[in-house]
Motif scaffolding. Structure first.
Motif, PDB file in Angstrom:
ATOM      1  N   MET A  39       0.851  -1.177   0.000  1.00 60.64           N
ATOM      2  CA  MET A  39       0.000   0.000   0.000  1.00 60.64           C
ATOM      3  C   MET A  39       0.892   1.234   0.000  1.00 60.64           C
ATOM      4  SD  MET A  39      -2.573   1.243   3.045  1.00 60.64           S
ATOM      5  CE  MET A  39      -1.373   0.983   4.322  1.00 60.64           C
ATOM      6  N   GLN A  40       0.986   1.887  -1.123  1.00 56.19           N
ATOM      7  CA  GLN A  40       1.730   3.131  -1.209  1.00 56.19           C
ATOM      8  C   GLN A  40       0.743   4.267  -1.417  1.00 56.19           C
ATOM      9  OE1 GLN A  40       4.989   3.349  -3.800  1.00 56.19           O
ATOM     10  NE2 GLN A  40       6.189   1.899  -2.618  1.00 56.19           N
ATOM     11  N   ILE A  41       0.903   5.300  -0.602  1.00 55.44           N
ATOM     12  CA  ILE A  41      -0.020   6.429  -0.662  1.00 55.44           C
ATOM     13  C   ILE A  41       0.760   7.656  -1.113  1.00 55.44           C
ATOM     14  CG2 ILE A  41      -1.594   7.862   0.682  1.00 55.44           C
ATOM     15  CD1 ILE A  41      -2.056   5.420   2.488  1.00 55.44           C
ATOM     16  N   SER A  42       0.212   8.369  -2.067  1.00 61.92           N
ATOM     17  CA  SER A  42       0.844   9.550  -2.633  1.00 61.92           C
ATOM     18  C   SER A  42       0.986  10.665  -1.595  1.00 61.92           C
ATOM     19  CB  SER A  42       0.000  10.047  -3.808  1.00 61.92           C
ATOM     20  OG  SER A  42       0.307  11.374  -4.137  1.00 61.92           O
ATOM     21  N   ILE A  43       2.022  11.449  -1.736  1.00 64.88           N
ATOM     22  CA  ILE A  43       2.230  12.596  -0.848  1.00 64.88           C
ATOM     23  C   ILE A  43       1.059  13.571  -0.953  1.00 64.88           C
ATOM     24  CG2 ILE A  43       3.608  13.920  -2.507  1.00 64.88           C
ATOM     25  CD1 ILE A  43       4.279  13.831   1.254  1.00 64.88           C
ATOM     26  N   LEU A  58     -13.294  14.033  -2.427  1.00 65.36           N
ATOM     27  CA  LEU A  58     -13.361  13.790  -3.870  1.00 65.36           C
ATOM     28  C   LEU A  58     -11.993  13.957  -4.522  1.00 65.36           C
ATOM     29  CD1 LEU A  58     -16.774  15.482  -4.743  1.00 65.36           C
ATOM     30  CD2 LEU A  58     -16.232  13.026  -4.771  1.00 65.36           C
ATOM     31  N   MET A  59     -11.216  14.920  -4.030  1.00 63.78           N
ATOM     32  CA  MET A  59      -9.854  15.104  -4.547  1.00 63.78           C
ATOM     33  C   MET A  59      -8.992  13.879  -4.241  1.00 63.78           C
ATOM     34  SD  MET A  59      -9.262  19.136  -3.677  1.00 63.78           S
ATOM     35  CE  MET A  59      -7.546  19.189  -4.127  1.00 63.78           C
ATOM     36  N   ILE A  60      -9.152  13.324  -3.035  1.00 64.13           N
ATOM     37  CA  ILE A  60      -8.399  12.116  -2.675  1.00 64.13           C
ATOM     38  C   ILE A  60      -8.781  10.969  -3.607  1.00 64.13           C
ATOM     39  CG2 ILE A  60      -8.095  10.341  -0.900  1.00 64.13           C
ATOM     40  CD1 ILE A  60      -8.391  12.618   1.196  1.00 64.13           C
ATOM     41  N   LEU A  61     -10.074  10.796  -3.845  1.00 56.98           N
ATOM     42  CA  LEU A  61     -10.534   9.735  -4.752  1.00 56.98           C
ATOM     43  C   LEU A  61      -9.967   9.933  -6.155  1.00 56.98           C
ATOM     44  CD1 LEU A  61     -14.291   9.293  -3.767  1.00 56.98           C
ATOM     45  CD2 LEU A  61     -12.468   7.609  -3.512  1.00 56.98           C
ATOM     46  N   PHE A  62     -10.019  11.153  -6.644  1.00 51.65           N
ATOM     47  CA  PHE A  62      -9.558  11.453  -8.002  1.00 51.65           C
ATOM     48  C   PHE A  62      -8.062  11.193  -8.142  1.00 51.65           C
ATOM     49  CE2 PHE A  62      -7.979  14.532 -11.164  1.00 51.65           C
ATOM     50  CZ  PHE A  62      -8.654  14.052 -12.281  1.00 51.65           C
ATOM     51  N   ILE A  63      -7.271  11.727  -7.202  1.00 50.55           N
ATOM     52  CA  ILE A  63      -5.812  11.556  -7.260  1.00 50.55           C
ATOM     53  C   ILE A  63      -5.449  10.082  -7.152  1.00 50.55           C
ATOM     54  CG2 ILE A  63      -3.666  11.986  -5.981  1.00 50.55           C
ATOM     55  CD1 ILE A  63      -4.852  14.789  -5.339  1.00 50.55           C
ATOM     56  N   ILE A  74     -11.022   5.949   2.533  1.00 51.07           N
ATOM     57  CA  ILE A  74      -9.825   5.229   2.985  1.00 51.07           C
ATOM     58  C   ILE A  74      -9.873   3.783   2.492  1.00 51.07           C
ATOM     59  CG2 ILE A  74      -8.596   4.365   5.022  1.00 51.07           C
ATOM     60  CD1 ILE A  74      -8.239   7.399   4.387  1.00 51.07           C
ATOM     61  N   GLY A  75     -11.053   3.179   2.516  1.00 47.00           N
ATOM     62  CA  GLY A  75     -11.203   1.827   1.982  1.00 47.00           C
ATOM     63  C   GLY A  75     -10.806   1.760   0.514  1.00 47.00           C
ATOM     64  N   TYR A  76     -11.139   2.800  -0.227  1.00 44.15           N
ATOM     65  CA  TYR A  76     -10.761   2.866  -1.636  1.00 44.15           C
ATOM     66  C   TYR A  76      -9.260   3.053  -1.789  1.00 44.15           C
ATOM     67  CZ  TYR A  76     -10.649   4.309  -6.510  1.00 44.15           C
ATOM     68  OH  TYR A  76     -10.377   4.390  -7.851  1.00 44.15           O
ATOM     69  N   VAL A  77      -8.682   3.916  -0.971  1.00 46.96           N
ATOM     70  CA  VAL A  77      -7.249   4.213  -1.067  1.00 46.96           C
ATOM     71  C   VAL A  77      -6.406   2.973  -0.763  1.00 46.96           C
ATOM     72  CG1 VAL A  77      -5.356   5.529  -0.020  1.00 46.96           C
ATOM     73  CG2 VAL A  77      -7.491   6.679  -0.624  1.00 46.96           C
ATOM     74  N   VAL A  78      -6.726   2.268   0.303  1.00 49.27           N
ATOM     75  CA  VAL A  78      -5.893   1.128   0.698  1.00 49.27           C
ATOM     76  C   VAL A  78      -6.268  -0.146  -0.058  1.00 49.27           C
ATOM     77  CG1 VAL A  78      -5.424   2.079   2.968  1.00 49.27           C
ATOM     78  CG2 VAL A  78      -7.279   0.449   2.718  1.00 49.27           C
ATOM     79  N   GLY A  79      -7.502  -0.272  -0.494  1.00 47.26           N
ATOM     80  CA  GLY A  79      -7.931  -1.467  -1.202  1.00 47.26           C
ATOM     81  C   GLY A  79      -8.244  -2.615  -0.262  1.00 47.26           C
ATOM     82  N   PHE A 108       0.519   4.806  10.682  1.00 48.80           N
ATOM     83  CA  PHE A 108       1.071   3.617  11.355  1.00 48.80           C
ATOM     84  C   PHE A 108       1.072   2.431  10.400  1.00 48.80           C
ATOM     85  CE2 PHE A 108      -0.483   5.053  15.832  1.00 48.80           C
ATOM     86  CZ  PHE A 108       0.645   5.841  15.979  1.00 48.80           C
ATOM     87  N   SER A 109      -0.044   2.223   9.734  1.00 48.49           N
ATOM     88  CA  SER A 109      -0.182   1.078   8.827  1.00 48.49           C
ATOM     89  C   SER A 109       0.841   1.149   7.684  1.00 48.49           C
ATOM     90  CB  SER A 109      -1.605   1.048   8.264  1.00 48.49           C
ATOM     91  OG  SER A 109      -1.766  -0.018   7.368  1.00 48.49           O
ATOM     92  N   SER A 110       1.034   2.349   7.142  1.00 50.36           N
ATOM     93  CA  SER A 110       1.978   2.523   6.039  1.00 50.36           C
ATOM     94  C   SER A 110       3.412   2.317   6.489  1.00 50.36           C
ATOM     95  CB  SER A 110       1.837   3.922   5.428  1.00 50.36           C
ATOM     96  OG  SER A 110       0.603   4.050   4.810  1.00 50.36           O
ATOM     97  N   ILE A 111       3.734   2.814   7.668  1.00 50.16           N
ATOM     98  CA  ILE A 111       5.105   2.712   8.168  1.00 50.16           C
ATOM     99  C   ILE A 111       5.433   1.278   8.564  1.00 50.16           C
ATOM    100  CG2 ILE A 111       6.629   3.377  10.084  1.00 50.16           C
ATOM    101  CD1 ILE A 111       5.184   6.124  10.007  1.00 50.16           C
ATOM    102  N   LEU A 112       4.499   0.607   9.201  1.00 51.17           N
ATOM    103  CA  LEU A 112       4.758  -0.723   9.740  1.00 51.17           C
ATOM    104  C   LEU A 112       4.492  -1.862   8.754  1.00 51.17           C
ATOM    105  CD1 LEU A 112       3.315  -0.125  13.289  1.00 51.17           C
ATOM    106  CD2 LEU A 112       5.719  -0.123  12.599  1.00 51.17           C
ATOM    107  N   GLN A 113       4.131  -1.515   7.548  1.00 52.02           N
ATOM    108  CA  GLN A 113       3.814  -2.531   6.548  1.00 52.02           C
ATOM    109  C   GLN A 113       5.071  -3.221   6.066  1.00 52.02           C
ATOM    110  OE1 GLN A 113       2.113  -0.952   3.003  1.00 52.02           O
ATOM    111  NE2 GLN A 113       1.322  -2.909   2.329  1.00 52.02           N
TER     112      GLN A 113
END
Length: 166
Positions: free
Chosen positions: A1-5, A30-35, A81-86, A161-166
């Motif tokens: 799971m990589q999340i854009s800056i 909506l901007m988060i979803l679009f990006i 968030i569910g959409y972002v992480v999948g 936390f989830s991104s760092i500890l993954q």
């Protein structure tokens, strides 16, 4: 799971809005979803797993909304968030979001107790209802005089936390 800056910056903006105004702006979500959609498509990732993550978080958070545990803005945020992480990372991200919410919830309760003017912590042990009362004017709130906390900072922190500890 990589999340854009850019998504991180938008999540921080959502958290600040939630802290200061108790609102989660639709435009930022909506901007988060679009990006995130653009990034997924540009990396050749199928959207199905992310759409399923969106639906799963929507269903779970809608249930919490019906039980008056969560606000409508939090439902929208968790769905995004569910959409972002999948779907594949949803369980781990949810665990860390819950952990962050618990930690921030304890601090929110302690801060509220100090604002209520309780100087003896034993009073809270003798009257646990003090943990739930709020000294803020909540006449406009659907939750009445119950203690509430902004949830977006917990979501952002848990996701970190989830991104760092993954």
């Amino acid at each position: 799971m990589q999340i854009s800056i850019l998504v991180w910056i938008l999540l921080i903006m959502v958290s600040i809005k939630d802290i200061t105004e108790n609102k989660i702006p639709n435009k930022l979500l909506l901007m988060i979803l679009f990006i995130n959609t653009l990034l997924l498509i540009s990396n050749g990732i199928f959207l199905v797993e992310h759409i399923i993550g969106f639906g799963a978080m929507l269903a779970c958070s809608l249930l919490l909304y019906v039980l008056k545990i969560m606000s409508p803005g939090d439902v929208k945020l968790l769905s995004v968030i569910g959409y972002v992480v999948g779907w594949g990372s949803l369980l781990e991200a949810s665990f860390w979001i819950l952990m962050a919410a618990g930690i921030l919830g304890v601090f929110t309760a302690l801060m509220n107790i100090s604002r209520l003017g309780v100087t003896n912590p034993l009073l809270v042990c003798m009257d646990p209802s003090l943990l739930l009362k709020s000294n803020l004017d909540t006449s406009h709130s659907i939750y009445g005089n119950k203690l509430v906390m902004p949830f977006a900072p917990a979501v952002t922190l848990g996701l970190a936390f989830s991104s760092i500890l993954q």
